[in-house]
Design a protein around this motif. Structure first.
Motif, PDB file in Angstrom:
ATOM      1  N   GLY A 104       0.824  -1.201   0.000  1.00  0.00           N
ATOM      2  CA  GLY A 104       0.000   0.000   0.000  1.00  0.00           C
ATOM      3  C   GLY A 104       0.857   1.249   0.000  1.00  0.00           C
ATOM      4  N   ALA A 105       1.885   1.263   0.850  1.00  0.00           N
ATOM      5  CA  ALA A 105       2.805   2.409   0.886  1.00  0.00           C
ATOM      6  C   ALA A 105       3.536   2.555  -0.446  1.00  0.00           C
ATOM      7  CB  ALA A 105       3.803   2.229   2.025  1.00  0.00           C
ATOM      8  N   ILE A 108       2.456   1.678  -3.471  1.00  0.00           N
ATOM      9  CA  ILE A 108       1.547   2.193  -4.494  1.00  0.00           C
ATOM     10  C   ILE A 108       1.320   3.687  -4.315  1.00  0.00           C
ATOM     11  CG2 ILE A 108      -0.830   2.094  -5.338  1.00  0.00           C
ATOM     12  CD1 ILE A 108      -0.782  -0.909  -4.698  1.00  0.00           C
ATOM     13  N   VAL A 109       1.092   4.119  -3.069  1.00  0.00           N
ATOM     14  CA  VAL A 109       0.884   5.545  -2.812  1.00  0.00           C
ATOM     15  C   VAL A 109       2.138   6.334  -3.178  1.00  0.00           C
ATOM     16  CG1 VAL A 109       0.480   7.266  -1.012  1.00  0.00           C
ATOM     17  CG2 VAL A 109      -0.852   5.151  -1.044  1.00  0.00           C
ATOM     18  N   TYR A 110       3.295   5.808  -2.805  1.00  0.00           N
ATOM     19  CA  TYR A 110       4.556   6.486  -3.136  1.00  0.00           C
ATOM     20  C   TYR A 110       4.727   6.600  -4.650  1.00  0.00           C
ATOM     21  CZ  TYR A 110       9.581   7.038  -3.853  1.00  0.00           C
ATOM     22  OH  TYR A 110      10.816   7.464  -4.289  1.00  0.00           O
ATOM     23  N   VAL A 166       2.383   6.624  -6.980  1.00  0.00           N
ATOM     24  CA  VAL A 166       1.414   7.585  -7.519  1.00  0.00           C
ATOM     25  C   VAL A 166       1.871   9.017  -7.243  1.00  0.00           C
ATOM     26  CG1 VAL A 166      -0.942   8.452  -7.298  1.00  0.00           C
ATOM     27  CG2 VAL A 166      -0.531   5.994  -7.397  1.00  0.00           C
ATOM     28  N   LEU A 167       2.314   9.273  -6.019  1.00  0.00           N
ATOM     29  CA  LEU A 167       2.786  10.616  -5.677  1.00  0.00           C
ATOM     30  C   LEU A 167       4.004  11.008  -6.499  1.00  0.00           C
ATOM     31  CD1 LEU A 167       2.380  10.609  -1.779  1.00  0.00           C
ATOM     32  CD2 LEU A 167       0.942  11.754  -3.469  1.00  0.00           C
ATOM     33  N   TYR A 181       8.551   7.245   2.619  1.00  0.00           N
ATOM     34  CA  TYR A 181       8.291   5.870   2.170  1.00  0.00           C
ATOM     35  C   TYR A 181       9.179   4.868   2.902  1.00  0.00           C
ATOM     36  CZ  TYR A 181       8.421   1.819  -0.967  1.00  0.00           C
ATOM     37  OH  TYR A 181       8.399   0.548  -1.487  1.00  0.00           O
ATOM     38  N   PHE A 222      -1.031   8.252   5.890  1.00  0.00           N
ATOM     39  CA  PHE A 222      -1.775   7.834   4.702  1.00  0.00           C
ATOM     40  C   PHE A 222      -1.118   6.599   4.109  1.00  0.00           C
ATOM     41  CE2 PHE A 222      -2.887   8.426   0.100  1.00  0.00           C
ATOM     42  CZ  PHE A 222      -4.250   8.207   0.249  1.00  0.00           C
ATOM     43  N   PHE A 223      -1.695   5.431   4.375  1.00  0.00           N
ATOM     44  CA  PHE A 223      -1.118   4.155   3.947  1.00  0.00           C
ATOM     45  C   PHE A 223       0.323   4.004   4.434  1.00  0.00           C
ATOM     46  CE2 PHE A 223      -4.649   4.568   1.058  1.00  0.00           C
ATOM     47  CZ  PHE A 223      -5.112   3.266   0.906  1.00  0.00           C
TER      48      PHE A 223
END
Length: 327
Positions: free
Chosen positions: A25-26, A28-30, A32-33, A103, A119-120
């Motif tokens: 999850g971390a 994927i968020v990283y 995307v950011l 991250y 956030f995640f």
């Protein structure tokens, strides 16, 4: 202090609770950011990139047909927008490394303490700042190591030249000079590798102790050098093999049609034929899939790398080498 336990750190990140969705999850968020960040950076500096492309084209054209040997580039100066890229890039890199620190802190916090926040897992907290400052310590240490290496090599050159009067007309002295430089560089690389491994878990140590503790990594890795070196070498070897396979497939996919055409006796492809070949879905589609797989493989590599350091810090906690501070 408990008895020292086996490290088994190479694939620690993918064991037990680490198989939960926190790490992915971390990641994927990283990712995307990061894509958003690169997109914004490119959009804000689009004109600068266009000016840079035009400027380099002008330099190439004038260098190829320079009439004045004393001024081969015709006095071409970069546009102001090109010069502004350095400042924009510096600001972008500050934000980039802060996001990377968030991250890595998310991954280490989960693997060492089994905790998640933000956030995640990504949060601008004390753990993130500890990892961020660890990057800066590494940055200044690398600069110092570079200067020490340069001074050492220069000393070898100066000493050899003074002792043997090394000149281009003295083959034996030049050979001694070359051997001396090679030995000095090799010895420096071995020394750098040793210190790099000993301080590799610096960020993980700070997360484990809940305070900035870069140099306490020396205690964490005491008696663990060979185990950690082996884990790092195995991981880097797997990464290198993966990169070689990726680029091998890409080169084959790009060149297969050209090689087929040349083997048939039709001669090399023209520029238009080459563009048509590269724009074919049979060429770019597998390359796009491979590129996505390479990105996923990169995240697996970094998570595994974080896991090695996390395992070293966790083992040091369990053995009593270091103690965790208050939450």
């Amino acid at each position: 202090m408990s008895e020292r336990q086996a490290l088994n750190a190479t694939f620690f990140a993918f064991k037990k609770r680490e198989r939960g969705g926190v790490l992915w999850g971390a990641s994927i968020v990283y990712a995307v950011l990061m894509l958003v960040g690169f997109g914004v950076f490119g959009w804000l500096n689009w004109q600068a990139f266009a000016d840079y492309a035009a400027w380099t084209m002008t330099i190439s054209q004038q260098a190829a047909g320079a009439a004045d040997p004393n001024n081969p580039l015709g006095g071409v100066m970069p546009p102001s927008s090109v010069m502004s890229l350095m400042g924009s890039y510096s600001l972008f890199m500050i934000v980039f490394y802060l996001l990377l620190a968030s991250y890595e802190a998310a991954c280490l916090r989960w693997m060492i303490r089994g905790e998640t926040k933000g956030f995640f897992g990504l949060a601008l907290d004390g753990d993130t700042l500890r990892v961020y400052f660890t990057y800066w310590v590494w940055f200044f240490l690398l600069i110092a190591a570079y200067f020490i290496l340069a001074i050492g090599v220069f000393g070898v050159i100066a000493g050899t030249a003074a002792g043997g009067q090394a000149t281009a007309n003295d083959p034996s002295a030049m050979a001694s000079l070359g051997i001396g430089v090679i030995v000095a560089v090799f010895a420096a690389l071995l020394l750098l590798t040793f210190f790099a491994v000993r301080f590799a878990p610096a960020a993980a140590t700070s997360i484990a102790k809940r305070r900035f503790a870069f140099f306490d990594a020396w205690t964490v890795t005491k008696g663990r050098f060979w185990a950690l070196l082996g884990a790092f070498l195995l991981l880097w070897l797997m990464y290198f093999v993966g990169i070689c396979i990726f680029y091998g497939v890409v080169v084959f996919a790009l060149g297969a049609n050209m090689w087929t055409q040349m083997a048939s006796g039709a001669g090399p492809a023209t520029e238009q034929e080459a563009l048509a070949m590269f724009s074919s879905p049979s060429v770019w589609a597998p390359i796009a899939v491979l590129y996505v797989l390479m990105i996923v493989g990169g995240f697996v590599f970094y998570i595994a790398l974080f896991g090695i350091n996390a395992r070293a810090a966790q083992a040091a906690l369990e053995e009593g080498k270091i103690t965790a501070g208050p939450a």
